[in-house]
Design a protein around this motif. Structure first.
Motif, short mmCIF file in Angstrom:
data_model
loop_
_atom_site.label_atom_id
_atom_site.label_comp_id
_atom_site.label_asym_id
_atom_site.label_seq_id
_atom_site.Cartn_x
_atom_site.Cartn_y
_atom_site.Cartn_z
N TYR A 1 58.06 36.70 17.80
CA TYR A 1 59.60 36.43 17.98
C TYR A 1 59.70 34.92 18.07
O TYR A 1 58.85 34.06 18.30
CB TYR A 1 59.64 37.11 19.66
CG TYR A 1 59.53 38.38 19.82
CD1 TYR A 1 60.65 39.15 19.17
CD2 TYR A 1 58.65 39.08 20.47
CE1 TYR A 1 60.77 40.47 19.37
CE2 TYR A 1 58.60 40.48 20.56
CZ TYR A 1 59.71 41.21 20.09
OH TYR A 1 59.67 42.56 20.16
N ARG B 1 56.51 33.06 19.00
CA ARG B 1 55.23 33.76 19.66
C ARG B 1 54.90 34.62 19.01
O ARG B 1 55.56 35.82 18.63
CB ARG B 1 55.87 33.98 21.06
CG ARG B 1 55.43 33.01 22.30
CD ARG B 1 55.56 33.79 23.70
NE ARG B 1 54.45 34.72 23.80
CZ ARG B 1 54.49 35.76 24.48
NH1 ARG B 1 55.54 36.34 24.75
NH2 ARG B 1 53.28 36.47 24.73
N VAL C 1 53.29 38.26 18.71
CA VAL C 1 53.10 39.13 19.78
C VAL C 1 52.43 40.34 19.13
O VAL C 1 51.43 40.66 20.02
CB VAL C 1 54.38 39.98 19.97
CG1 VAL C 1 54.43 41.23 20.91
CG2 VAL C 1 55.43 38.70 20.52
N PRO D 1 48.04 46.10 29.12
CA PRO D 1 48.79 45.64 30.26
C PRO D 1 50.29 45.19 29.79
O PRO D 1 50.49 45.18 28.44
CB PRO D 1 47.84 44.12 30.37
CG PRO D 1 47.13 43.84 29.06
CD PRO D 1 47.14 45.36 28.67
N SER D 2 51.00 44.64 30.84
CA SER D 2 52.52 44.63 30.59
C SER D 2 52.53 43.07 29.59
O SER D 2 51.88 42.13 29.87
CB SER D 2 53.09 44.22 31.97
OG SER D 2 54.44 43.93 31.66
N CYS E 1 51.91 42.98 26.61
CA CYS E 1 50.93 42.99 25.30
C CYS E 1 51.53 43.25 23.92
O CYS E 1 50.78 43.11 22.94
CB CYS E 1 49.63 43.69 25.51
SG CYS E 1 49.91 45.51 25.80
N GLY E 2 52.74 44.16 24.11
CA GLY E 2 53.39 44.07 22.72
C GLY E 2 53.47 45.46 22.27
O GLY E 2 53.69 45.76 21.13
N LYS E 3 53.45 46.49 23.46
CA LYS E 3 53.50 47.76 22.95
C LYS E 3 54.85 48.36 22.70
O LYS E 3 54.93 49.03 21.52
CB LYS E 3 52.92 48.71 24.35
CG LYS E 3 51.63 48.36 24.81
CD LYS E 3 51.37 49.36 26.18
CE LYS E 3 52.34 48.99 27.32
NZ LYS E 3 52.24 47.54 27.71
N THR F 1 57.19 46.57 21.36
CA THR F 1 57.38 46.02 20.08
C THR F 1 56.86 46.65 19.01
O THR F 1 57.45 46.89 17.92
CB THR F 1 56.66 44.45 19.97
OG1 THR F 1 57.30 43.77 21.05
CG2 THR F 1 57.13 43.75 18.76
N ARG G 1 63.18 47.58 13.90
CA ARG G 1 63.23 46.27 13.83
C ARG G 1 62.53 46.27 12.32
O ARG G 1 61.90 46.88 11.98
CB ARG G 1 62.02 45.46 14.66
CG ARG G 1 62.51 45.01 15.77
CD ARG G 1 61.58 44.34 16.45
NE ARG G 1 61.70 44.54 17.98
CZ ARG G 1 62.48 43.69 18.81
NH1 ARG G 1 63.27 43.07 18.23
NH2 ARG G 1 62.72 44.24 19.94
N GLU H 1 57.12 54.95 27.81
CA GLU H 1 57.32 55.18 29.49
C GLU H 1 58.24 55.94 29.90
O GLU H 1 58.93 55.86 30.46
CB GLU H 1 57.50 53.79 29.90
CG GLU H 1 56.33 52.87 29.49
CD GLU H 1 56.54 51.38 30.43
OE1 GLU H 1 56.77 51.66 31.67
OE2 GLU H 1 56.25 50.39 29.81
#
Ligand SMILES: Nc1ncnc2c1ncn2[C@@H]1O[C@H](COP(=O)(O)OP(=O)(O)OP(=O)(O)O)[C@@H](O)[C@H]1O
Ligand SMILES: [Mg+2]
Lengths: 387, 238
Positions: free
Chosen positions: B20, B27, B29, B48-49, B51-53, B55, B64, B176
């Protein structure tokens, strides 16, 4: 394409989901539509009113002075020119007409007001209006007038009194005149009222400066004659102190005067344009708000596989629906207001199909244009943002 | 490892990277993601939050454009795919979001029909029947005419599942889906999702933080800092 077939009426459901906003949108569009109807109606009504008498003239060709600019400044020309034109083999008959504004005294309040007086020989045809033709012989008696019952009320309760059987008398230029009958013509830009008199009577009431010559010559042609050709011929033959028009040209000449030498056309067109702009702003606000509100839902649809074109279609249909729903009340209200205007101003303001169509097209383009602008907001619907 | 499976795979990623921002704010990702999901497979993605899931999910969902590396979804290479091609891929993917993202102005039935409407060559009645069928399948046969506003969180999520499945997707992506639901309802919704996907032979890639639902997966993939961890945990084959 799923959208090419019957589908859920998404545009409609989006609109009716917020009834208050829909009502505001429709009120706005209706208001804009009524404004346009009124402005255009007034404009056309005024232009039409200015040629009510012109249209009624029993003539194929019309002779006027080249110094004549409009019905409020009719210059005289020698009556001989009219007689001369009779020499043309295709000219069948003529009617010399005198045309002046005189001061009419209101028989009730005794106040004076300018009225248009037409002087003609009661034996000659003047207007192709049956009631005028029937009553013209009444003018053979001196001092008699046929009064236009559609004249503005400031001239007095002439029609009401006359119908009630009273003898209605007025005074013009110191002469006592008596109403011999009523005709229905209508006021125009220039004239608040009209009256018809014989040439003898006219002579006694006309302002001193204008007693030589006539202001208007009506020519009727033989059956099958081509007015345009005869007009050309007469225009060539007659001296330049007179101008020949076909009746249509004469009507157009008068309308053109009011259109071009006054701001009336501009003012009313501007008024209609303002209605258009106001409508655009309202519809844009509504649709833009609607698209913004539903941005995540539009993005969801895109994520599901609906294309941008489908979403543009939804917004466009919303615009279309707003146009249809807003036009109907505007049309109905305008009908009522037109009737009101006819009553109070006596202008021939009618709902003609052309204007009804024009206003519909304006409302439609207003809504679609606004929808187009609101669609730009759809570019912000990024399906990548919804996870 | 992936080449011979490519024909039966709904997702094949090779060296997939994503960043991004630009310049100094750039960054990274996702870094060299190697990843395959076989057709009909149910894969859970955790980590973990940040981490790029999500994306990764948006890339697979053709939401995208791919920046670097290769990504093939349902046999369509997405690197260098234009808008229209990505849209056509999206059509064949069902997506279930954290929020239910139902259209507020439509009833449950109409919402599901928006999914069925994507099917080509079906009459309005048929698409409506499909919508009803799916709502019945998720146990909402009694709530056809209800607006999302009047449904509970779990019911809304079930409508969303019905909508996603009504378009007959070959692949389901879910981010989620249980986040807004309590534990028991979440469990029920995921069970339902698994069962229906199984029946359709539809591959599922689901992102979740919820430890209670990990056992529905055929395979569990863990992500950390933009990389898939090598030792991914494999559930017992079902
Ligand atoms: N549109 C974006 N623009 C810039 N940075 C972004 C964008 N979306 C996500 N990021 C960043 O990329 C990283 C990965 O985000 P992502 O949403 O993929 O994480 P995640 O694994 O889904 O996290 P979570 O479990 O919290 O949902 C995060 O650090 C986030 O800040
Ligand atoms: Mg996420």
């Amino acid at each position: 394409m799923p959208w090419a077939r019957r589908r859920i009426p998404l545009a409609w459901l989006l609109l009716v989901r917020q009834p208050v906003r829909l009502a505001i949108a429709l009120a706005g569009i209706g208001f804009a539509g009524i404004l346009m109807f009124m402005q255009l109606g007034f404009r056309d009504g005024l232009f039409d009113a200015s040629v009510v008498i012109h249209r009624l003239f029993d003539a194929d060709l019309v002779l006027v002075s080249p110094r004549t600019m409009s019905s409020i400044s009719m210059a005289p020309f020698p009556e001989g020119r009219l007689v001369q034109s009779l020499a043309d083999p295709e000219v069948a008959a003529m009617t010399p007409v005198q045309w002046e504004f005189v001061l009419w005294r209101n028989p009730e309040t005794r106040r004076t007001r300018s009225i248009l007086a037409l002087g003609f020989d009661p034996e000659d045809p003047l207007l192709s209006d049956p009631s005028v033709q029937r009553q013209a012989p009444l003018l053979r008696l001196p001092g008699r007038v046929l009064f236009d019952e559609r004249s503005r009320p400031e001239f007095g309760p002439v029609a009401a009194w006359f119908r009630a059987g009273r003898s209605v008398q007025s005074e013009v230029s110191g002469q006592r005149l008596r109403v011999a009958g009523l005709v229905a013509l209508g006021p125009s830009f220039g004239a608040d009222g009209n009256m018809l008199v014989s040439r003898e009577t006219f002579r006694t009431i006309a302002p001193p400066g204008s007693r030589g010559g006539i202001q208007l010559g009506l020519l009727r042609l033989r059956q099958g004659a081509d007015p345009a050709r005869v007009q050309q011929r007469l225009d060539d033959q007659l001296p330049s102190d007179v101008k020949v028009y076909t009746k249509e040209q004469f009507i157009e000449f008068e309308k053109t005067y009011w259109r071009t030498s006054t701001a009336i056309g501009f003012i009313f067109t501007l008024g209609a344009a303002m209605g258009f702009v106001v409508g655009c702003v309202i519809v844009y606000q509504i649709l833009y708000g609607d698209v913004s509100d539903h941005l995540p839902e539009y993005a969801t649809l895109m994520a599901m596989g609906y294309g941008l074109a489908d979403l543009l279609g939804v917004v466009a249909r919303e615009g279309l629906l707003l146009a249809l729903l807003g036009y109907i009340p505007a049309y109905a209200v305008a009908q009522g207001l037109y009737a009101l205007i006819r009553d109070s101003t006596r202008l021939p303001v009618l709902m003609d199909p052309q204007r009804a169509g024009l206003v519909f097209l304006l409302i439609l383009s207003m809504c679609l244009f606004s929808a187009l602008l609101a669609m730009r907001r759809l570019a912000d619907a990024d399906p990548a943002d919804i996870f | 490892m992936a080449d011979h499976r490519s024909a039966h795979s709904v997702i094949v990623a090779r060296g997939l990277c994503h960043a991004y921002g630009r310049g100094s704010t750039r960054r990274q990702v996702l870094q060299s993601i190697e990843f395959t999901v076989a057709s009909g497979e149910i894969v859970l993605l955790t980590g973990p939050s940040g981490c790029g899931k999500t994306t990764l999910l948006t890339l697979i969902g053709a939401l995208r454009s791919v920046q670097q590396g290769e990504l093939e979804v349902l046999g369509v290479p997405l690197q260098s795919a234009d808008r229209e091609r990505r849209r056509r891929v999206r059509r064949r993917i069902g997506m279930i979001f954290q929020g239910h993202n139902l259209l507020r102005c439509l009833t449950a039935e109409q919402n599901v029909q928006m999914g069925a409407d994507l099917l080509p060559g079906l009459a309005y009645r048929q698409r409506r029947a499909i919508a009803r069928q799916w709502l019945q399948a998720v146990g909402l046969g009694e709530h056809l005419r209800q607006f999302p506003h009047d449904l509970s969180g779990g019911q809304k999520q079930r409508v969303a599942i019905a909508r996603a499945l009504a378009a007959r997707p070959r692949l389901l992506l879910a981010d989620e889906p249980t986040a807004a639901l309590d534990g028991r309802t979440g469990r029920e919704v995921v069970e339902l999702l698994r069962q229906l996907a199984r029946e359709q032979g539809c591959g599922v890639l689901m992102v979740t933080h919820d430890p209670r639902i990990l056992d529905v997966a055929d395979r569990l993939v863990t992500m950390e800092d933009g990389r898939l961890l090598a030792g991914t945990l494999r559930q017992s084959e079902r």
